[in-house]
Design an enzyme around this catalytic site. Sequence first.
Site, PDB file in Angstrom:
ATOM      1  N   LYS A  30     -22.023  27.019  29.516  1.00 31.16           N
ATOM      2  CA  LYS A  30     -23.415  27.308  29.181  1.00 31.16           C
ATOM      3  C   LYS A  30     -24.230  26.022  29.139  1.00 31.16           C
ATOM      4  O   LYS A  30     -23.742  24.985  28.692  1.00 31.16           O
ATOM      5  CB  LYS A  30     -23.478  28.023  27.832  1.00 31.16           C
ATOM      6  CG  LYS A  30     -24.848  28.553  27.473  1.00 31.16           C
ATOM      7  CD  LYS A  30     -24.802  29.382  26.206  1.00 31.16           C
ATOM      8  CE  LYS A  30     -24.559  28.553  24.972  1.00 31.16           C
ATOM      9  NZ  LYS A  30     -24.752  29.313  23.728  1.00 31.16           N
TER      10      LYS A  30
ATOM     11  N   LYS B 138     -15.298  21.609  17.096  1.00 31.25           N
ATOM     12  CA  LYS B 138     -16.093  20.420  16.845  1.00 31.25           C
ATOM     13  C   LYS B 138     -15.416  19.467  15.873  1.00 31.25           C
ATOM     14  O   LYS B 138     -15.542  18.249  15.999  1.00 31.25           O
ATOM     15  CB  LYS B 138     -17.481  20.820  16.338  1.00 31.25           C
ATOM     16  CG  LYS B 138     -18.275  21.567  17.403  1.00 31.25           C
ATOM     17  CD  LYS B 138     -19.717  21.780  17.011  1.00 31.25           C
ATOM     18  CE  LYS B 138     -20.457  22.471  18.157  1.00 31.25           C
ATOM     19  NZ  LYS B 138     -21.894  22.620  17.893  1.00 31.25           N
TER      20      LYS B 138
ATOM     21  N   LYS C  25     -27.590  21.692  24.683  1.00 29.32           N
ATOM     22  CA  LYS C  25     -28.172  20.444  24.211  1.00 29.32           C
ATOM     23  C   LYS C  25     -27.100  19.401  23.925  1.00 29.32           C
ATOM     24  O   LYS C  25     -27.342  18.201  24.038  1.00 29.32           O
ATOM     25  CB  LYS C  25     -28.945  20.685  22.913  1.00 29.32           C
ATOM     26  CG  LYS C  25     -30.166  21.554  23.027  1.00 29.32           C
ATOM     27  CD  LYS C  25     -30.791  21.684  21.640  1.00 29.32           C
ATOM     28  CE  LYS C  25     -31.998  22.591  21.628  1.00 29.32           C
ATOM     29  NZ  LYS C  25     -32.582  22.673  20.281  1.00 29.32           N
TER      30      LYS C  25
END
Length: 392
Positions: free
Chosen positions: A255, A160, A258
Site C-alpha cells: 500500500k 513496528k 507515509k
Amino acid sequence: MSVSHFAVLSCCRPLFVPSLSRASTLRSRICCCTTLTATSTETPTPTTVKKRVVSGVQPTGSIHLGNYFGAIKNWVALQNVYETLFFIVDLHAITLPYDTQQLSKATRSTAAIYLACGVDPSKASVFVQSHVRSHVELMWLLSSTTPIGWLNKMIQFKEKSRKAGDEEVGVALLTYPVLMASDILLYQSDLVPVGEDQKQHLELTRDLAERVNNLYGGRKWKKLGGRGGTIFKVPEPLIPPAGARIMSLTDGLSKMSKSAPSDQSRINILDPKDLIANKIKRCKTDSFPSLEFDNSERPECNNLLSIYQLVSGKAKEEVVLECQNMNWGTFKTLLTDALIDHLHPIQVRYEEFMSDSGYLDEVLAQGARNAAEIADATLDNVYQAMGFLRRK
C-alpha cells in the site's frame, strides 16, 4: 501507522454554518467535486434523522494519493449527505519518534489540505484531535478495562516494535488502538469504514464497547442515576469502496504509505509538477506487452491504470480502450499529465488557505467546539456509569 477511520452515527443536530468573514470566499475556493461512494444505500430526506460521519488522517509525513482517494476525496460527497466531523489525528502521530518542530506545522498543513480538497466548514466540523480533551480522557477510562493480552495480539504493534527494538518503542505504540477505540466510541459510531490493515483494530473497539456495556451499563448504571441500557453502541465495519486502495509506485503489492522510507514510492498531494513527472518516469513497471487491469502477475500495471482511472474520472472500460495498446513511455506521459491536472487546483487552494492563518484557526476552533459538545456528553455518561464523583 497511517490512521484513517470514519464512523456513521445517528444524529439530529443542525449543520454548523460558520459566521466567518470569509465564508462567501470559501465557497468559491472549495469546488473540488466527487461522486458519493457507497457507504449506505439510504439517502436522508428532510424528515429522516441524519447520520454523522467522523474521520481523521495523521499529520505526520505528507498526505498522498492513498490518503486522498481512500478517505479525503470521499468526504466531500459525504458532507452533503451526513453531518460530518473530520479531524487531524495528531495524538496518533506521536506513537513513534517525531519532529516536535514540525508537528504543529504539519497539523495546520493537513487542515488546509482538507479544505483545499473540498471539505466545507459550513457543512463539516474540521478540528484537531488534541483540541478535544475527551479523546484522551476516554482512552484512559477504556485502558482500565482493556486486557493487556488483547493489545499484545495487535499485528501492527508486533511489526513496528520488531523493527524499532524494545528500547526505542514507547507504550503509546502498544496502546494506540485504545485511543482509536476512543475516537470511534466517543461519537457513538454505528458504522466504521476500515481497510484490511484496520480490521483488527475495529474488532478491539467492538470488544471494548461490549466489555464496558457489560461491566458498567444496564441496571448498574441506572442505580447510579444514569439512564441505563448500553453506554456505547457497538460499531459495525464498513468496507471502503472498490478502487480506493492505491499501491506503492515501487512495489505494486504494498500500500502507498507515509512511513515508506522512499518518497519515490508515493505521489504526495503537494508534489510540484517536475517531481510528479520524475516519480512516474522512474516508477516500477514490467516487461509484458500491452496494458491491462486485474492480472495478478502485473500488480504495478493494475495500480498505475487504477491511478489514471481515478485522476481522470473515466470509467474502467474507457481506460481499457484508451490504454490497452500503449507502451509504457506513452502511458507514463498520459498519467503524468492527468495527475498534474488533477492536483494543481488543489495545490492552488492549499496555498490560499495557508496564507490566511486567522481563517484557518477560526475553522479549527469552531470545529473543536462542535465536536466537544458531542464528545463531552458521551464522556459524562462513562464517568457516571463507572462511579466517579462528578464536580458540581
